[in-house]
Design an enzyme around this catalytic site. Structure first.
Site, PDB file in Angstrom:
ATOM      1  N   HIS A 168      30.822  40.005  37.901  1.00 25.63           N
ATOM      2  CA  HIS A 168      29.741  40.769  37.279  1.00 25.63           C
ATOM      3  C   HIS A 168      28.397  40.075  37.498  1.00 25.63           C
ATOM      4  O   HIS A 168      27.573  39.996  36.592  1.00 25.63           O
ATOM      5  CB  HIS A 168      30.002  40.921  35.776  1.00 25.63           C
ATOM      6  CG  HIS A 168      31.211  41.742  35.449  1.00 25.63           C
ATOM      7  ND1 HIS A 168      32.480  41.368  35.803  1.00 25.63           N
ATOM      8  CD2 HIS A 168      31.338  42.939  34.815  1.00 25.63           C
ATOM      9  CE1 HIS A 168      33.343  42.291  35.388  1.00 25.63           C
ATOM     10  NE2 HIS A 168      32.680  43.255  34.788  1.00 25.63           N
TER      11      HIS A 168
ATOM     12  N   GLU B  53      36.413  50.255  38.175  1.00 28.21           N
ATOM     13  CA  GLU B  53      37.123  48.969  38.110  1.00 28.21           C
ATOM     14  C   GLU B  53      38.644  49.160  38.081  1.00 28.21           C
ATOM     15  O   GLU B  53      39.391  48.187  38.232  1.00 28.21           O
ATOM     16  CB  GLU B  53      36.693  48.175  36.861  1.00 28.21           C
ATOM     17  CG  GLU B  53      35.264  47.658  36.918  1.00 28.21           C
ATOM     18  CD  GLU B  53      34.860  46.886  35.656  1.00 28.21           C
ATOM     19  OE1 GLU B  53      33.783  46.292  35.658  1.00 28.21           O
ATOM     20  OE2 GLU B  53      35.630  46.882  34.666  1.00 28.21           O
TER      21      GLU B  53
ATOM     22  N   HIS C  42      34.938  54.002  31.731  1.00 30.80           N
ATOM     23  CA  HIS C  42      33.738  53.690  30.962  1.00 30.80           C
ATOM     24  C   HIS C  42      32.508  53.784  31.856  1.00 30.80           C
ATOM     25  O   HIS C  42      32.594  53.667  33.074  1.00 30.80           O
ATOM     26  CB  HIS C  42      33.809  52.327  30.261  1.00 30.80           C
ATOM     27  CG  HIS C  42      33.912  51.099  31.107  1.00 30.80           C
ATOM     28  ND1 HIS C  42      34.896  50.891  32.048  1.00 30.80           N
ATOM     29  CD2 HIS C  42      33.149  49.967  31.124  1.00 30.80           C
ATOM     30  CE1 HIS C  42      34.740  49.692  32.601  1.00 30.80           C
ATOM     31  NE2 HIS C  42      33.683  49.114  32.073  1.00 30.80           N
TER      32      HIS C  42
ATOM     33  N   HIS D  68      38.728  44.569  30.479  1.00 30.15           N
ATOM     34  CA  HIS D  68      37.951  43.401  30.051  1.00 30.15           C
ATOM     35  C   HIS D  68      36.581  43.908  29.615  1.00 30.15           C
ATOM     36  O   HIS D  68      36.020  44.789  30.249  1.00 30.15           O
ATOM     37  CB  HIS D  68      37.789  42.405  31.208  1.00 30.15           C
ATOM     38  CG  HIS D  68      37.034  42.954  32.387  1.00 30.15           C
ATOM     39  ND1 HIS D  68      37.528  43.001  33.669  1.00 30.15           N
ATOM     40  CD2 HIS D  68      35.802  43.522  32.481  1.00 30.15           C
ATOM     41  CE1 HIS D  68      36.657  43.558  34.476  1.00 30.15           C
ATOM     42  NE2 HIS D  68      35.601  43.891  33.799  1.00 30.15           N
TER      43      HIS D  68
HETATM   44 FE   LIG Z   1      33.688  45.003  33.930  1.00 27.67          FE
END
Ligand SMILES: [Fe+3]
Ligand SMILES: [Fe+3]
Lengths: 279, 116, 279, 116
Positions: free
Chosen positions: A59, A240, A193, A12
């Protein structure tokens, strides 16, 4: 009895929402990402699950550092999306399944998971985007949903091993529920990432592919790593992937990988997607 | 940089208890930016807004200077700072370029290379 | 290294605060309760602990059902008291020990406790009253404090067995902390009482005394009970004895009971107090 | 009464998921009474306050009638209801007497007896 029919894992990033809003699915930059989803949409159309348990990380929308849970489970009749700070239009509410939520909470606490239960809960892009990607024709997905939130904001995060156990406990909770239900588990996060620090932009294709392979061939493989090692291998936000691991652990019995996609980059992220079916 | 967490990866910081203590006021301010009215209040009076949230001098400075690495060093958490970046109209590639000292084009090229 | 010097368990009810405010310590109704504390005050005066870990249950001040943690640990530099709905004057802030808080949180999460960490936290009478009873001369107690909150508001509560394990894990966290510190653990809750339902006013002296004895003779005794059984034996709020059990489990090594008190009733509650020293 | 929790003790109810779902609006209202301004707003306009918190007819009725057992049956949680009791100036022995059908004196005598 309720049955877990399969699991879907996906990356996502907020930019996906913007790409959807601007109809960029066929744009050369986005096409390799969006092309991963039609086979999964078709599978969902055939299987027609009643409930999606969405394992994701907040988040900084619903939780702040004044009350930051390791594991939170939604127990509401509806979940609302809200402004995450970027002024993107909010989505229609998502329908919950409070009865199954309480079964999860009761069963998980009995299994010595120290759950934070949430009878009201705002859900962010990590919750909403996978549902939009999987049911693109629907403003709100055509099934009930249960948010399960794992802390990735502040260390200590739960270990990969602990997350795996959480997934297994979710499977026990669902499969012991007497209602006739088809449940799909959705894991939202990763893959490699890193947004922050001088190493921003770090991506590790080799590790991501090894991780994806492991979910089929040796699901517990990633539990050997401490979170610091996962950060080293996958970047600060790559951790994540705990959502993927928890999801895979929640799939009982014989599990078959039906589909996968992997593409670099969307935004700053290596984007992966996998579909598992429980046989 | 070695942290309490034992991480030792160059250019990579974990938001652990030490950072959480250091950055609480800054992160609380950034969390408030979930609300559009707060974003406007910040835009209308940055200094006053920082002051109301009790930011220290260093935190106020890095906010004023849009110093991304400085915001992290001052205890900012990437998930909350993202909301501040939103106010500034910066996307994650702008932030990546700023932190790595690359041009945005070079940063995007680096991402493409990672896929090969 | 940090050392756990002992544990103190006590009942709490809001009426104690009113009795203190009105100087009723020598009033015939209150005297048998307040008379329990001078020996413990004397012990504290000799031992002079640096930090108190206060294990208590929030009564709907800091937590609501939108985010209700099973176990929460404070990680603030200060904790504020606040109006709980009765307009009683609020107390001066309590000093925290954020460094030891984070040691607790790091160690507990590593031990697979799914903690909710709280960098801001309002503390209610269950936290403040024991400190006032133990340091009556001080507006704010002369040591640093760390709140550890256990859910008794909404079922499922953590089991007695899980709470015992939490206490043991707290002991591991403290005794592996390199700072030279004397830490006292304070458990606030119980003993038998029931505020709600047609069985309101239920008190079970026999069970309370057996439970108190068990903490010295066979500390794990109460872990045999499910919470529903504890409610049957001790009333709906008697289950707050989980705070006592967690406290006792947090005392490592050889533990000696130095003092106890037991009196019925204060308010609707059987009021107990115990002092344990770690040798 | 047997509950989802499996408890079967007369006159004793556990606040479990079923009750939590049923009582959410009522408990949210009572939680708001931590704030003195909200207590005043409730006192000034009970009906309007209940309506703003979305209480259903039954919940509004038991609030209006100060029906303690009714409040519990409507999903009220004892920890939050205690704040409503504070508004009414009731102590826990008043509540005990109301729920058991005893006089307050008889209820207090029962507590004393438990100590013997
Ligand atoms: Fe995220
Ligand atoms: Fe209590």
């Amino acid at each position: 009895m309720a049955k877990i029919v399969g699991g879907i894992t996906t990356s996502h990033v907020p930019a996906i929402g913007r790409a959807i809003a601007q109809n960029l699915q066929q744009d050369p930059y986005w096409k390799p990402f969006f092309d991963g989803f039609p086979p999964v949409q078709k599978w969902l159309d055939e299987v027609k699950p009643d409930v999606a348990i969405v394992i994701y990380n907040d988040h900084g929308l619903n939780f702040f550092l004044d009350k930051l849970p390791t594991f939170a489970v939604g127990a509401a009749a509806q979940y609302h999306n809200a402004d995450e700070g970027w002024g993107i239009p909010t989505l229609p509410p998502f329908t919950g399944d409070a009865a199954l939520s309480w079964q999860l909470i009761n069963s998980l606490v009995a299994d010595e998971f120290d759950i934070t239960s949430c009878q009201e809960m705002l859900v962010d892009h990590a919750f909403s985007l996978p549902l939009k990607l999987l049911w693109p024709e629907h403003d709100s997905p055509p099934l009930r949903t249960i948010p399960v939130c794992i802390n990735t904001v502040q260390y200590p995060l739960p270990s990969a091993a602990r997350c795996y156990k959480l997934g297994e406990a979710i499977a026990r909770a669902v499969t012991s529920w007497p209602e006739e239900l088809k449940v799909v588990v959705i894991g939202s996060g990763g893959l490699s990432h890193q947004l922050d620090g001088e190493r921003a932009g770090f991506i590790n294709k080799a590790f991501d592919l090894q991780f994806m392979d492991s979910l089929t061939a040796a699901p517990k493989w990633a539990t050997q790593y401490r979170n610091e090692e996962l950060v080293e291998q996958t970047g600060t936000q790559g951790v994540e992937l705990l959502m993927w691991l928890t999801t895979r652990a929640a799939l009982p019995g014989e599990v078959v990988e039906l589909h996968r996609n992997y593409h670099i980059p969307i935004s700053n992220t290596a984007a992966g997607m996998m579909l598992f079916e429980c046989r | 940089m070695t942290q309490a967490s034992g991480l030792n990866v160059p250019g990579t910081y974990l938001f652990d208890g030490d950072m959480a203590m250091k950055g609480y006021a800054l992160n609380k301010m950034c969390f408030s930016f979930n609300d559009a009215a707060n974003r406007q209040a910040f835009a209308a009076d940055e200094a006053g807004y920082c002051w109301r949230y009790g930011l220290n001098d260093e935190q106020s400075r890095v906010v004023r200077e849009r110093d991304v690495l400085g915001l992290l060093a001052a205890g900012g958490n990437v998930y909350y700072l993202a909301k501040f970046a939103g106010i500034l109209g910066l996307d994650v590639q702008d932030l990546g370029a700023a932190q790595t000292g690359m041009s945005k084009e070079a940063f995007k090229q680096m991402l493409l290379e990672a896929g090969k």
